[in-house]
Design a protein around this motif. Structure first.
Motif, mmCIF file in Angstrom:
data_model
loop_
_atom_site.group_PDB
_atom_site.id
_atom_site.type_symbol
_atom_site.label_atom_id
_atom_site.label_comp_id
_atom_site.label_asym_id
_atom_site.label_seq_id
_atom_site.Cartn_x
_atom_site.Cartn_y
_atom_site.Cartn_z
ATOM 1 N N TYR A 117 0.807 -1.222 0.000
ATOM 2 C CA TYR A 117 0.000 0.000 0.000
ATOM 3 C C TYR A 117 0.840 1.271 0.000
ATOM 4 O O TYR A 117 0.381 2.319 -0.456
ATOM 5 N N ASP A 118 2.092 1.180 0.477
ATOM 6 C CA ASP A 118 2.934 2.378 0.551
ATOM 7 C C ASP A 118 4.038 2.400 -0.519
ATOM 8 O O ASP A 118 4.930 3.230 -0.475
ATOM 9 N N ASN A 119 3.931 1.514 -1.505
ATOM 10 C CA ASN A 119 4.912 1.486 -2.591
ATOM 11 C C ASN A 119 4.460 2.474 -3.669
ATOM 12 O O ASN A 119 3.844 2.106 -4.668
ATOM 13 N N SER A 120 4.766 3.739 -3.441
ATOM 14 C CA SER A 120 4.269 4.792 -4.329
ATOM 15 C C SER A 120 4.796 4.650 -5.747
ATOM 16 O O SER A 120 4.090 4.971 -6.710
ATOM 17 N N ALA A 121 6.026 4.153 -5.922
ATOM 18 C CA ALA A 121 6.571 3.974 -7.273
ATOM 19 C C ALA A 121 5.764 2.933 -8.047
ATOM 20 O O ALA A 121 5.400 3.150 -9.211
ATOM 21 N N ALA A 122 5.450 1.804 -7.406
ATOM 22 C CA ALA A 122 4.666 0.760 -8.076
ATOM 23 C C ALA A 122 3.247 1.241 -8.350
ATOM 24 O O ALA A 122 2.710 1.025 -9.444
ATOM 25 N N LEU A 123 2.635 1.892 -7.376
ATOM 26 C CA LEU A 123 1.273 2.395 -7.573
ATOM 27 C C LEU A 123 1.229 3.387 -8.731
ATOM 28 O O LEU A 123 0.331 3.349 -9.572
ATOM 29 N N SER A 124 2.207 4.252 -8.784
ATOM 30 C CA SER A 124 2.273 5.246 -9.850
ATOM 31 C C SER A 124 2.459 4.575 -11.217
ATOM 32 O O SER A 124 1.799 4.944 -12.194
ATOM 33 N N ASP A 146 0.022 -3.981 4.590
ATOM 34 C CA ASP A 146 -1.186 -4.029 3.786
ATOM 35 C C ASP A 146 -0.811 -3.957 2.307
ATOM 36 O O ASP A 146 0.294 -3.532 1.958
ATOM 37 N N ALA A 147 -1.765 -4.346 1.485
ATOM 38 C CA ALA A 147 -1.575 -4.271 0.032
ATOM 39 C C ALA A 147 -2.800 -3.618 -0.588
ATOM 40 O O ALA A 147 -3.873 -3.569 0.025
ATOM 41 N N PHE A 148 -2.630 -3.113 -1.795
ATOM 42 C CA PHE A 148 -3.753 -2.735 -2.638
ATOM 43 C C PHE A 148 -3.850 -3.777 -3.733
ATOM 44 O O PHE A 148 -2.837 -4.184 -4.301
ATOM 45 N N ARG A 149 -5.079 -4.220 -4.011
ATOM 46 C CA ARG A 149 -5.298 -5.032 -5.206
ATOM 47 C C ARG A 149 -5.644 -4.046 -6.307
ATOM 48 O O ARG A 149 -6.534 -3.207 -6.158
ATOM 49 N N LEU A 150 -4.907 -4.152 -7.404
ATOM 50 C CA LEU A 150 -5.128 -3.287 -8.559
ATOM 51 C C LEU A 150 -5.714 -4.115 -9.689
ATOM 52 O O LEU A 150 -5.385 -5.294 -9.828
ATOM 53 N N VAL A 151 -6.568 -3.501 -10.494
ATOM 54 C CA VAL A 151 -7.198 -4.212 -11.600
ATOM 55 C C VAL A 151 -7.184 -3.331 -12.843
ATOM 56 O O VAL A 151 -7.369 -2.118 -12.760
ATOM 57 N N LEU A 152 -6.937 -3.970 -13.967
ATOM 58 C CA LEU A 152 -7.024 -3.334 -15.279
ATOM 59 C C LEU A 152 -8.095 -4.087 -16.050
ATOM 60 O O LEU A 152 -7.943 -5.286 -16.318
ATOM 61 N N VAL A 153 -9.187 -3.421 -16.376
ATOM 62 C CA VAL A 153 -10.246 -4.041 -17.169
ATOM 63 C C VAL A 153 -9.861 -3.892 -18.636
ATOM 64 O O VAL A 153 -9.554 -2.802 -19.095
ATOM 65 N N VAL A 154 -9.821 -5.025 -19.343
ATOM 66 C CA VAL A 154 -9.400 -5.045 -20.748
ATOM 67 C C VAL A 154 -10.629 -5.267 -21.617
ATOM 68 O O VAL A 154 -11.210 -6.347 -21.598
ATOM 69 N N PRO A 155 -11.042 -4.242 -22.374
ATOM 70 C CA PRO A 155 -12.210 -4.432 -23.242
ATOM 71 C C PRO A 155 -11.907 -5.438 -24.345
ATOM 72 O O PRO A 155 -10.762 -5.568 -24.770
ATOM 73 N N PRO A 156 -12.922 -6.149 -24.813
ATOM 74 C CA PRO A 156 -12.691 -7.112 -25.896
ATOM 75 C C PRO A 156 -12.253 -6.394 -27.166
ATOM 76 O O PRO A 156 -12.549 -5.220 -27.352
ATOM 77 N N PRO A 157 -11.552 -7.106 -28.056
ATOM 78 C CA PRO A 157 -11.014 -6.472 -29.270
ATOM 79 C C PRO A 157 -12.075 -5.824 -30.152
ATOM 80 O O PRO A 157 -11.807 -4.822 -30.787
ATOM 81 N N ASP A 158 -13.299 -6.352 -30.174
ATOM 82 C CA ASP A 158 -14.321 -5.764 -31.046
ATOM 83 C C ASP A 158 -14.761 -4.388 -30.572
ATOM 84 O O ASP A 158 -15.392 -3.647 -31.305
#
Length: 198
Positions: A117-124, A146-158
């Motif tokens: 949660y405090d790894n500002s370089a990774a979060l950035s 503590d940690a943050f779970r990060l998510v990247l939603v990837v839209p389908p190619p169409d």
């Protein structure tokens, strides 16, 4: 300044280099079986960064991709490490982008990871690539952090096609990660309780 060459993981001979990089730069300890779990099942999702005149890597990303709860094709970034003397050169972002491109070819819908949660370089870094903070995981790491779970939603190619107005239209599903709603039963009502007049 030396140029960087990026290569996909090619076999067990690279494992000692990967282990050395991760153990030196990350706080979470991993046993050799953890590395092999990822590298033997998803070797195509591991990349290493080498200075052009060296046989020792200075960066590595190790990932997996599988169905999550039988409904979402999920990529997972398990390890990302760049030697401290080679940071701030775009190596980490290039490694992450390369592995996400391979995941897209295999139909990934979302990519997740955890970081302190405090790894500002990774979060950035991850937020600059489009990841959002999904939730905070308390005492997630062995060191008690503590940690943050990060998510990247990837839209389908169409969905890469523009609509009539020239804007990209995303279905609601791709605007934010899905949230599960739970119902909370009402508390029993006791008529003898005082009623607030506010």
């Amino acid at each position: 300044m030396s140029s960087i060459v990026y290569r996909q993981y090619s076999g067990e001979s690279e494992l000692p280099h990967i282990m050395a990089l991760v153990q030196h730069e990350l706080s979470e300890p991993y046993v050799i079986y953890t590395y092999r779990y990822f590298l033997q099942q998803w070797p195509h999702l591991a990349f290493l960064a080498y200075p052009s005149q060296s046989s020792d890597p200075v960066g590595v990303v190790v990932c997996k991709q599988s169905m999550h709860r039988e409904r979402t094709n999920r990529g997972y970034i398990a390890m990302l490490s760049v030697h401290k003397n080679w940071r701030k050169r775009g190596i980490a972002s290039t490694l992450v982008r390369q592995t996400i491109e391979v995941m897209k070819k295999h139909g990934v819908e979302e990519v997740v990871l955890e970081t302190e949660y405090d790894n500002s370089a990774a979060l950035s870094l991850y937020e600059s690539l489009g990841f959002i903070r999904e939730k905070r995981l308390y005492r997630f790491y062995l060191n008690g952090k503590d940690a943050f779970r990060l998510v990247l939603v990837v839209p389908p190619p169409d969905l890469d096609e523009d609509d009539q107005d020239g804007r990209k239209a995303l279905p609601i599903r791709y605007l934010a990660p899905p949230r599960t709603m739970i119902s909370i039963p009402p508390l029993p009502y006791d008529s003898d309780d005082e009623v607030s007049s506010r």
